[in-house]
Design a protein around this motif. Structure first.
Motif, PDB file in Angstrom:
ATOM      1  N   ILE A 294       1.377   4.525  -3.349  1.00 23.60           N
ATOM      2  CA  ILE A 294       1.191   6.014  -3.197  1.00 23.60           C
ATOM      3  C   ILE A 294       2.073   6.516  -3.932  1.00 23.60           C
ATOM      4  CG2 ILE A 294       1.377   7.926  -1.552  1.00 23.60           C
ATOM      5  CD1 ILE A 294       0.448   5.754   0.714  1.00 23.60           C
TER       6      ILE A 294
ATOM      7  N   GLU B 185       0.850  -1.208   0.224  1.00 22.26           N
ATOM      8  CA  GLU B 185      -0.058   0.001   0.151  1.00 22.26           C
ATOM      9  C   GLU B 185       0.916   1.247  -0.098  1.00 22.26           C
ATOM     10  OE1 GLU B 185      -3.427   1.962   2.587  1.00 22.26           O
ATOM     11  OE2 GLU B 185      -2.884   0.141   3.213  1.00 22.26           O
ATOM     12  N   TYR B 186       2.000   1.270   0.696  1.00 23.46           N
ATOM     13  CA  TYR B 186       2.796   2.437   0.905  1.00 23.46           C
ATOM     14  C   TYR B 186       3.417   2.744  -0.520  1.00 23.46           C
ATOM     15  CZ  TYR B 186       7.252   4.633   1.729  1.00 23.46           C
ATOM     16  OH  TYR B 186       8.453   5.358   1.763  1.00 23.46           O
TER      17      TYR B 186
ATOM     18  N   LYS C 216       1.883  12.693   0.641  1.00 26.70           N
ATOM     19  CA  LYS C 216       0.917  11.510   1.186  1.00 26.70           C
ATOM     20  C   LYS C 216       1.689  10.476   1.743  1.00 26.70           C
ATOM     21  CE  LYS C 216      -3.320   9.009   0.044  1.00 26.70           C
ATOM     22  NZ  LYS C 216      -4.386   8.538  -0.956  1.00 26.70           N
ATOM     23  N   LYS C 217       2.703  10.041   0.877  1.00 21.87           N
ATOM     24  CA  LYS C 217       3.413   8.921   1.056  1.00 21.87           C
ATOM     25  C   LYS C 217       4.411   9.326   2.471  1.00 21.87           C
ATOM     26  CE  LYS C 217       6.267   5.592  -1.327  1.00 21.87           C
ATOM     27  NZ  LYS C 217       6.905   5.282  -2.901  1.00 21.87           N
TER      28      LYS C 217
END
Length: 525
Positions: free
Chosen positions: A400, A396-397, A405-406
């Motif tokens: 991004i 998920e990381y 946002k990351k």
């Protein structure tokens, strides 16, 4: 017993590690890293009871601020693979009052680090779970008198026998690099360990505690003991809840095998010392041309039987009969045991002990190899479980796309991502082409576990056999003449012996009273 844990590591930029992040973690604060422009937040961390920064006299006073100190330490390092800080994690003795921990650490850090020019940042962690410990971070560079960081190494020109520089074919002068400080030398690991050992034992003594800590490895202490596997927080909590774990079971098996092996060595050492003394006494008697009593083991056991019969001479007929039957059973079992082992003389026994020692050592050596492999499998399986559990989060990381946002996601899940990366680093070199088979690993672990259990059964049998030989030593020692050395460990007198001695004392007192009465009657006449 105080825990001997003392671990030294280096914070390295090549491993994506940060000195600022490390300082934030151990202090439970939120710090800002100027290097990567990220906040390192551990303000929700619990169990941090004390923090302190100690500086040498020439350090800038603003380095008392944790954020300033570690950003300055990182800023001076320009290389991609720079060493940013040295970290030490050490166990604090629960036998010492917790309010004395800061004084222990201050004394240790002042003597071994601050006095040498290092800046020290330490923190005490104690969640009340019986595992108090300290984190120490140390700077890697020395400073001049103005508080300016000095280079880690300097260029030194090589000189010939006349003290002149040596010209190379290229036209340059031959030279080499020398470190400006020797803090990275391996010898200091032992020096620092010993220093903490001394301070810990001093505080234990001050508090009238009998325990002492020895931070040398088992090998350096001369102990043939296999260390147990380190249990992380998760495994420790499971064990405390009564849940059996692979690492916990392995540690229990290692401790049991170490205990059996230690018992075997002690018994063998005692028996061999006893035999050596008997042989020396026999040699002395032969040299003096005195024929010593035969040292045949079955004959000495029979002599022990006769001695016991003499001790029961004043017993009732029934008591003598029961005592003789009991001794006959004991001695018969010992003689049968010696006969089955082919042990006739002390020389036979000495040779047999050497064989038993070699056999038990070989068994334990083979167990060590298997236990080391079991440790590797256990750690690998644990890392694989962590990797699989956190992989969705890492995926998920990675998906991004927005930088801000990351970064926020990484800050919110820094602990999980750090665990994922640590697990991945452990797995990669141990799994060919990134492939692994947990089923095969568990099967291999089970096989090794069964083999170790079988070997431990063999060690238990050796221990039982040696205990029988220890009983033989006691019987033989009783039958030997007084000039022959007694066993290494003096045996307690039996109840029968004490009753016999008491009866002799009473008879002597009665005889003395009769003599006094007779003398008084003679005087009256």
């Amino acid at each position: 017993m105080p825990c001997p844990h003392f671990n030294i590591t280096i914070t390295q930029r090549s491993k994506n590690q940060s000195a600022v992040a490390g300082a934030a973690y151990q202090s439970g604060e939120t710090l800002f890293s100027e290097y990567d422009q990220k906040r390192k937040s551990y303000s929700e961390k619990r169990g941090i009871v004390y923090t302190e920064i100690m500086l040498p006299a020439n350090a800038p006073p603003e380095y008392t601020d944790r954020n300033t100190l570690w950003n300055a330490a990182e800023k001076i390092e320009k290389q991609w693979n720079s060493q940013l800080a040295r970290r030490i994690v050490l166990a604090l003795p629960i036998e010492v009052p917790s309010e004395q921990y800061p004084a222990m650490l201050e004394s240790f850090c002042r003597e071994h680090f601050v006095s040498k020019g290092m800046c020290v940042d330490f923190a005490i962690h104690d969640k009340g779970d019986g595992n108090p410990h300290a984190h120490i971070m140390l700077t890697m560079r020395a400073m001049d008198e103005n508080g300016k960081w000095l280079p880690k190494s300097r260029k030194v020109y090589d000189l010939d026998e006349n003290g002149e520089r040596i010209r190379l074919p290229s036209g340059n002068w031959k030279s080499h690099k020398e470190n400006t400080v020797d803090w990275n030398e391996q010898k200091y690991a032992e020096v620092w360990r010993h220093g903490w050992e001394v301070i810990t034992n001093d505080f234990l003594e001050q508090n009238n505690r009998p325990e002492r800590v020895d931070l040398r490895s088992y090998e350096r202490q001369g102990l043939d003991i296999v260390p147990t596997v380190h249990m992380g927080p998760a495994v420790t909590q499971m064990e405390r809840r009564g849940e059996a774990t692979m690492i916990g079971d392995l540690n229990r098996d290692i401790k049991a095998a170490n205990s059996i092996m230690q018992s075997i060595r002690q018994i063998i050492r005692g028996l061999q010392n006893w035999i050596a003394e008997l042989m020396e006494k026999r040699a002395e008697l032969l040299e003096a041309k005195k024929e010593p009593k035969p040292l045949t083991l079955p004959q000495l056991l029979m002599d022990y039987m006769k001695l016991r019969e003499e001790e029961r001479s004043d017993w009732s007929p029934y008591g003598q009969q029961q005592g003789t039957l009991s001794d006959l059973k004991t001695v018969s079992e010992a003689i049968v045991f010696l006969k089955n082992k082919g042990l006739e003389t002390l020389a036979d026994l000495d040779s047999h002990l050497s064989e038993v020692k070699g056999k038990s050592t070989d068994i334990r050596s083979s167990m060590k190899t298997k236990e080391r492999r079991m440790k590797e499998i256990g750690n690998l399986l644990s890392s694989l479980e962590t990797f699989e559990a956190l992989k969705p989060l890492h995926d998920e990381y990675m998906k991004i796309g927005w930088k801000r946002k990351k970064e926020k996601f990484a800050e919110a899940h820094s602990a999980e991502l750090e665990k994922y990366n640590a697990a991945l680093r452990y797995i990669k070199p141990r799994c060919t082409d990134g492939k692994y088979n947990k089923k095969a690993l568990r099967a291999e672990y089970k096989t090794l576990e069964q083999e170790c259990a079988s070997m431990q059964t063999q060690l238990t049998a050796v221990q039982s056999e040696l205990k029988q030989l220890k009983d033989v030593r006691f019987y033989v020692s009783k039958a030997l003449p007084e000039e022959t050395p007694a066993p290494v460990k003096e045996e307690k007198r039996s109840i029968t012996q004490r009753l016999h001695e008491n009866r002799e004392r009473i008879n002597q007192e009665q005889a003395q009273k009769k003599n006094k009465s007779r003398k008084r009657s003679d005087m009256e006449l």
